[in-house]
Structures are given as structure tokens and as C-alpha cells.
Design a protein around this motif. Structure first.
Motif, short mmCIF file in Angstrom:
data_model
loop_
_atom_site.label_atom_id
_atom_site.label_comp_id
_atom_site.label_asym_id
_atom_site.label_seq_id
_atom_site.Cartn_x
_atom_site.Cartn_y
_atom_site.Cartn_z
N HIS A 166 0.71 -1.02 0.34
CA HIS A 166 -0.37 0.05 0.38
C HIS A 166 0.69 1.02 0.20
O HIS A 166 2.05 1.42 0.34
N ILE A 167 0.67 2.04 -0.95
CA ILE A 167 1.77 2.91 -1.06
C ILE A 167 0.93 4.05 -0.20
O ILE A 167 0.28 5.04 -0.54
N CYS A 168 1.24 4.65 1.00
CA CYS A 168 0.40 5.43 2.36
C CYS A 168 0.98 6.78 1.95
O CYS A 168 0.67 7.70 2.48
N SER A 169 1.91 7.71 0.68
CA SER A 169 2.32 9.21 0.78
C SER A 169 3.70 8.98 -0.01
O SER A 169 4.44 8.14 -0.79
N LEU A 170 3.29 9.77 -0.99
CA LEU A 170 3.99 10.09 -1.74
C LEU A 170 4.97 11.54 -1.70
O LEU A 170 4.00 12.38 -1.58
N ALA A 201 8.12 14.76 7.28
CA ALA A 201 6.69 15.93 7.99
C ALA A 201 5.20 15.20 8.08
O ALA A 201 4.48 14.51 8.67
N GLN A 202 5.61 13.40 7.05
CA GLN A 202 5.15 12.96 6.80
C GLN A 202 4.79 11.59 7.15
O GLN A 202 3.74 10.82 7.53
N ILE A 203 5.92 11.39 7.86
CA ILE A 203 6.04 9.96 8.69
C ILE A 203 5.17 9.76 9.76
O ILE A 203 4.87 8.91 10.20
#
Length: 223
Positions: free
Chosen positions: A28-32, A41-43
Motif C-alpha cells: 500500500h503506497i501510503c505517501s508520495l 513531515a509525513q512519517i
């Protein structure tokens, strides 16, 4: 399900990897994201298991970002994915805790297998990169500088030295198990104990340490 973050400053690369990896049922791609700052910032929000990390990104490059991520989130696995195979990047990325170093020309299946491997605690380095890495670490091992000796080295058993030698020779857990007549699970357990004794983060750092200290490792194994 393996949560994967894709960090690359090229939108086409991000989108292509997203489309390809999304065909795998357990990915599952959780973030680009497009740079290292966005990674950090996204982790907290997306909680990735694995990060596909480009090297040359604006604002915060992949090598520095790898260092910062592993310091704050040691459980996250990082696969360096780049078109560059410069010696400087190879050494720094592995030194800071990257689990794998792949060139962007790898196939979808190779990348998919790499994600599964690092998620299970393994490491993969592209063959072209591995040759440079081993040469570099061998040169470091033969230098006049004395490598740092962890206090825990005194407690390594004869079997642990044997396993450490095989890790330095580049053998996988399965190959070590076959060679020493152990189960693969037993080898994994031994490696976990060795990592703890030597105060190392993961198998990649263990392999680097074994190559840097090859004279000591081979000497102890012969006792």
C-alpha cells in the motif's frame, strides 16, 4: 500489508512507481513526497514500513534524510533507489542505515522482492553497487586506521564468530544456515544477538563491520 512511502523529486518517477507497486496485493503506497523535508513531515501521519528514497532531492537530500529517519525511527526500512552509483553515496547511505541500495533500472519484480526482503529484516544491494561497496570496505579494512572495537566483542562465542565471518563473506541467512547446518531461524537469532553485542543497528552495518575487521574475524574463527 506493507506501507510504502515513495520519495523522489521527479513526479513521473513517483507516479510510475505508485502505479506499478499498487498492482501488488500486499503493498500500500501510503505517501508520495518530493524531498527529504516532506519525508520527515509525513512519517508521523502515514507511518511507513518502507521508504523508497531517491538520493538527489532538493531542500534535503536522500542521504541526510536517511540518517535523520533512522535516528528518529530505527524500525523504518529504507531502500535507496537512484540513477547514481557514486562511491560517496553508497558509503554514506549504508553507513546511515539504508537496508538496500538499488539503481532505478531494476525491474518491478526486483523492487518488489527488495521491499519484501527489507521488511523481513534482510538487505539487498544492486550487483553493480555491491562490487564498489565491497572494494571500498576492503580498502577501509586495509587502511592504517584502527576500527572501533565494541566492548561486547569479548562476549562473542565461537559460533557467533563463525556466523559473523559468513556475513562478512556476503552469504545470506539461508546460505549460512546450509553451510553451518542450522535452521534459518537459528541464524536470525544468532545475528540478533551479535548485533546487540556489537551495538550495531542492522545486518547491513554488521556486514560492513565484518569486512572492516576481516583480520580479527578470520583470526577468531580459526580458534
Amino acid at each position: 500489508m506493507i506501507e510504502v512511502m515513495i520519495a523522489d523529486d521527479q513526479e513521473l518517477m513517483r507516479d510510475s512507481l505508485h502505479i506499478l507497486l499498487s498492482t501488488k496485493a500486499d503493498i500500500h503506497i501510503c505517501s508520495l513526497v518530493k524531498n527529504g523535508k516532506e519525508v520527515l513531515a509525513q512519517i508521523p501521519e502515514t507511518k511507513p514500513d518502507v521508504i523508497l528514497m531517491d538520493i538527489r532531492m532538493p531542500e534535503l537530500d536522500g542521504v541526510t534524510c536517511t540518517k535523520l529517519v533512522k535516528e528518529a525511527y530505527p524500525e523504518i526500512k529504507i531502500i535507496v533507489l537512484t540513477t547514481f552509483d557514486d562511491d560517496e553515496y553508497i558509503y554514506d547511505a549504508l553507513k546511515y542505515g539504508a537496508s538496500s541500495y538499488l539503481l532505478k533500472g531494476v525491474s518491478l519484480e526486483e523492487l518488489y522482492q527488495a521491499i519484501q526482503t527489507v521488511q523481513n529484516g534482510g538487505a539487498i544491494i544492486h550487483p553493480n553497487v555491491a562490487v564498489k561497496a565491497m572494494k571500498m570496505f576492503s580498502e577501509m579494512a586495509n587502511s592504517t586506521l584502527e576500527p572501533e572495537t565494541p566492548e561486547g566483542i569479548k562476549t562473542l562465542s565461537k559460533t557467533e564468530w563463525k556466523i559473523l565471518q559468513q556475513v562478512g563473506n556476503g552469504l545470506s541467512n539461508r546460505e549460512i544456515a546450509d553451510k553451518l547446518c542450522f535452521s534459518e531461524g537459528t541464524v536470525r537469532n544468532y545475528i540478533s544477538v551479535i548485533l546487540d553485542k556489537l551495538s550495531l543497528r542492522d545486518r547491513t552495518q554488521l556486514a560492513i563491520w565484518a569486512v572492516q575487521n576481516h583480520k580479527l574475524v578470520n583470526k577468531e574463527d580459526q580458534k
